[in-house]
Design a protein around this motif. Structure first.
Motif, short mmCIF file in Angstrom:
data_model
loop_
_atom_site.label_atom_id
_atom_site.label_comp_id
_atom_site.label_asym_id
_atom_site.label_seq_id
_atom_site.Cartn_x
_atom_site.Cartn_y
_atom_site.Cartn_z
N ASN A 177 0.83 -1.22 0.00
CA ASN A 177 0.00 0.00 0.00
C ASN A 177 0.86 1.26 0.00
O ASN A 177 0.51 2.27 -0.63
CB ASN A 177 -0.94 0.00 1.20
CG ASN A 177 -2.08 -0.99 1.04
OD1 ASN A 177 -2.48 -1.32 -0.09
ND2 ASN A 177 -2.61 -1.50 2.15
N GLU A 178 1.98 1.21 0.71
CA GLU A 178 2.86 2.37 0.75
C GLU A 178 3.57 2.57 -0.59
O GLU A 178 3.75 3.72 -1.04
CB GLU A 178 3.87 2.21 1.89
CG GLU A 178 3.23 2.34 3.26
CD GLU A 178 4.10 1.84 4.40
OE1 GLU A 178 3.70 2.00 5.56
OE2 GLU A 178 5.17 1.26 4.12
N ARG A 179 3.98 1.49 -1.23
CA ARG A 179 4.58 1.62 -2.56
C ARG A 179 3.57 2.21 -3.55
O ARG A 179 3.91 3.06 -4.38
CB ARG A 179 5.08 0.26 -3.06
CG ARG A 179 6.24 -0.31 -2.26
CD ARG A 179 6.94 -1.46 -2.97
NE ARG A 179 6.06 -2.58 -3.27
CZ ARG A 179 5.78 -3.56 -2.43
NH1 ARG A 179 6.27 -3.55 -1.19
NH2 ARG A 179 4.99 -4.57 -2.79
N LEU A 180 2.33 1.77 -3.44
CA LEU A 180 1.28 2.29 -4.32
C LEU A 180 1.09 3.78 -4.10
O LEU A 180 0.97 4.56 -5.06
CB LEU A 180 -0.03 1.53 -4.06
CG LEU A 180 -1.21 1.86 -4.97
CD1 LEU A 180 -0.86 1.60 -6.44
CD2 LEU A 180 -2.45 1.04 -4.55
N GLU A 181 1.11 4.21 -2.84
CA GLU A 181 0.95 5.63 -2.53
C GLU A 181 2.14 6.45 -3.03
O GLU A 181 1.98 7.56 -3.54
CB GLU A 181 0.79 5.81 -1.02
CG GLU A 181 0.60 7.25 -0.56
CD GLU A 181 -0.66 7.91 -1.12
OE1 GLU A 181 -0.70 9.15 -1.15
OE2 GLU A 181 -1.59 7.18 -1.55
N PHE A 225 11.70 -2.92 -2.77
CA PHE A 225 12.18 -1.65 -3.29
C PHE A 225 11.91 -0.55 -2.26
O PHE A 225 10.84 -0.52 -1.64
CB PHE A 225 11.46 -1.29 -4.60
CG PHE A 225 11.93 -2.06 -5.81
CD1 PHE A 225 12.45 -1.39 -6.91
CD2 PHE A 225 11.85 -3.43 -5.86
CE1 PHE A 225 12.88 -2.07 -8.03
CE2 PHE A 225 12.27 -4.13 -6.98
CZ PHE A 225 12.79 -3.46 -8.07
N SER A 226 12.84 0.37 -2.14
CA SER A 226 12.62 1.55 -1.29
C SER A 226 11.90 2.61 -2.09
O SER A 226 11.75 2.50 -3.32
CB SER A 226 13.97 2.09 -0.80
OG SER A 226 14.69 2.66 -1.88
N GLY A 227 11.48 3.68 -1.42
CA GLY A 227 10.86 4.80 -2.13
C GLY A 227 11.80 5.40 -3.15
O GLY A 227 11.40 5.76 -4.26
N ARG A 228 13.09 5.52 -2.79
CA ARG A 228 14.07 6.06 -3.73
C ARG A 228 14.23 5.13 -4.94
O ARG A 228 14.35 5.59 -6.06
CB ARG A 228 15.41 6.26 -3.05
CG ARG A 228 16.45 6.92 -3.95
CD ARG A 228 17.83 6.90 -3.32
NE ARG A 228 17.83 7.65 -2.08
CZ ARG A 228 18.65 7.38 -1.06
NH1 ARG A 228 19.50 6.38 -1.14
NH2 ARG A 228 18.60 8.10 0.03
N ASP A 229 14.21 3.81 -4.69
CA ASP A 229 14.30 2.86 -5.80
C ASP A 229 13.16 3.07 -6.80
O ASP A 229 13.36 3.03 -8.01
CB ASP A 229 14.24 1.42 -5.28
CG ASP A 229 15.48 1.00 -4.52
OD1 ASP A 229 16.54 1.61 -4.74
OD2 ASP A 229 15.39 0.08 -3.70
#
Length: 354
Positions: free
Chosen positions: A273-277, A304-308
């Motif tokens: 859910n956080e990756r989607l956001e 994957f991280s947010g930066r990735d």
């Protein structure tokens, strides 16, 4: 212009960048700022009452006639230099950066709800330092995977507290000669004391806070650790200063330094859910039309991280689409980026096309 702010409002902070002389001449000496407090008095004597905004040029008319300084940041965004204005100059060797952050808030940080809850005490402290006394949250350690939002969280705190943000890559504190590292650490905190309340952000903290067992590996380890302990312990008055250190390798940090941090806050990799956001937020101001199924992309980026997601998935897909002359980006463009990234060990392969 708001009702609360006018051109006659006094500026709270003013950051100057040395530019140089209009004309180059061999006899011109390039001035350096040796003492921030002395320079501030010298600057106010010349420029008190001067209207300033970002980009304004201020010229020295005394010891170094016509030497120019550029206003690179200030708070509020315009006003006059007054008696209580704090004036300082960007370090010419760029050992550390001083920013007035305006472009990120805690709401911009996706996920990390537990971390947000914990850092709100820092926010309250920076807004009202005298309220806390000896119970102040002066030293906080952010740790976890690279690219998960540690720097973003620290900047958001500085913005919401309306305080300066002093940041440094800890590797820049490592000197070539004996005593260099200690001097740079003390210079950093001298500036912080002049600007308090403020945040000191030490990135890649493990580079300087090494366990002293690594003394044989790098000869200045004990010197650096001892200097850090002096500042973190607040031997000098550090009221209004919150040190936030960030590391991806908490196990490398000297125990004596870890013990000085009242709070250790973990930053984990984002959930589905956080990756989607994160994907949705980054596509809000995208230069091309988006025809991608972001749920498919999110489901295939576990680990994957947010930066990735931004640097290894979205940006390469955008560049390829532009190079191909497309005016839109679709699911397969993003999936191609994902397949080119080496996935973290232990991450099971998933169906790429749904």
């Amino acid at each position: 212009m708001t009702k609360k702010q006018s051109k006659n409002s006094e500026v709270k902070y003013l950051i100057l960048k040395p530019l140089g002389y209009p004309l180059k001449a061999s006899y011109h000496e390039y001035p350096t700022v040796d003492n921030l407090r002395v320079f501030e008095k010298y600057a106010k004597d010349q420029w008190k009452g001067e209207f300033v905004a970002k980009g304004k040029l201020l010229f020295d008319m005394r010891m170094f006639p016509d030497f120019a300084f550029e206003v690179v940041n200030l708070d509020p965004e315009f006003g006059i230099i007054g008696e209580s204005t704090i004036i300082f100059v960007e370090s010419q060797n760029k050992t550390f950066e001083t920013e007035i952050v305006r472009d990120v808030t805690l709401d911009d940080v996706v996920g990390h709800e537990e971390a947000k809850k914990k850092v709100r005490i820092i926010l309250e402290y920076l807004k009202n330092p005298e309220k806390f006394g000896k119970w102040a949250p002066k030293n906080v350690l952010f740790h976890g995977y690279s690219g998960t939002g540690k720097t973003m969280m620290a900047k958001a705190l500085a913005n919401e507290a309306k305080v300066p943000f002093l940041s440094i890559k800890s590797t820049k504190l490592i000197g070539e000669h004996v005593g260099d590292s200690a001097r740079r650490i003390h210079e950093l905190y001298d500036r912080a004391r002049n600007l308090a309340p403020c945040i000191v952000f030490l990135d890649e903290f493990d580079a300087i806070a090494l366990d002293r067992n690594y003394q044989d590996l790098r000869g200045d380890v004990s010197e650096v650790v001892n200097s850090l302990l002096t500042e973190l312990d607040g031997i000098q008055s550090n009221e209004g200063i919150c040190t936030i250190a960030a590391t991806n390798r908490i196990e490398m940090i000297d125990y004596s330094i870890k013990s000085r941090f009242e709070e250790e806050i973990m930053f984990d990799l984002p959930s589905f859910n956080e990756r989607l956001e994160i994907l949705r937020k980054n596509f809000k101001d995208f230069p091309l039309k988006v025809k991608a199924n972001l749920e498919i992309v999110a489901s295939n980026t576990e680990g994957f991280s947010g930066r990735d997601l931004v640097e290894k998935v979205i940006k390469p897909a955008l560049h390829r689409a532009i190079a191909d002359g497309k005016d839109y980006i679709e699911t397969n463009d993003l999936i191609t980026s994902i397949m080119r990234v080496k996935k973290p060990a232990g991450t099971p392969p998933k169906q790429m096309f749904v």
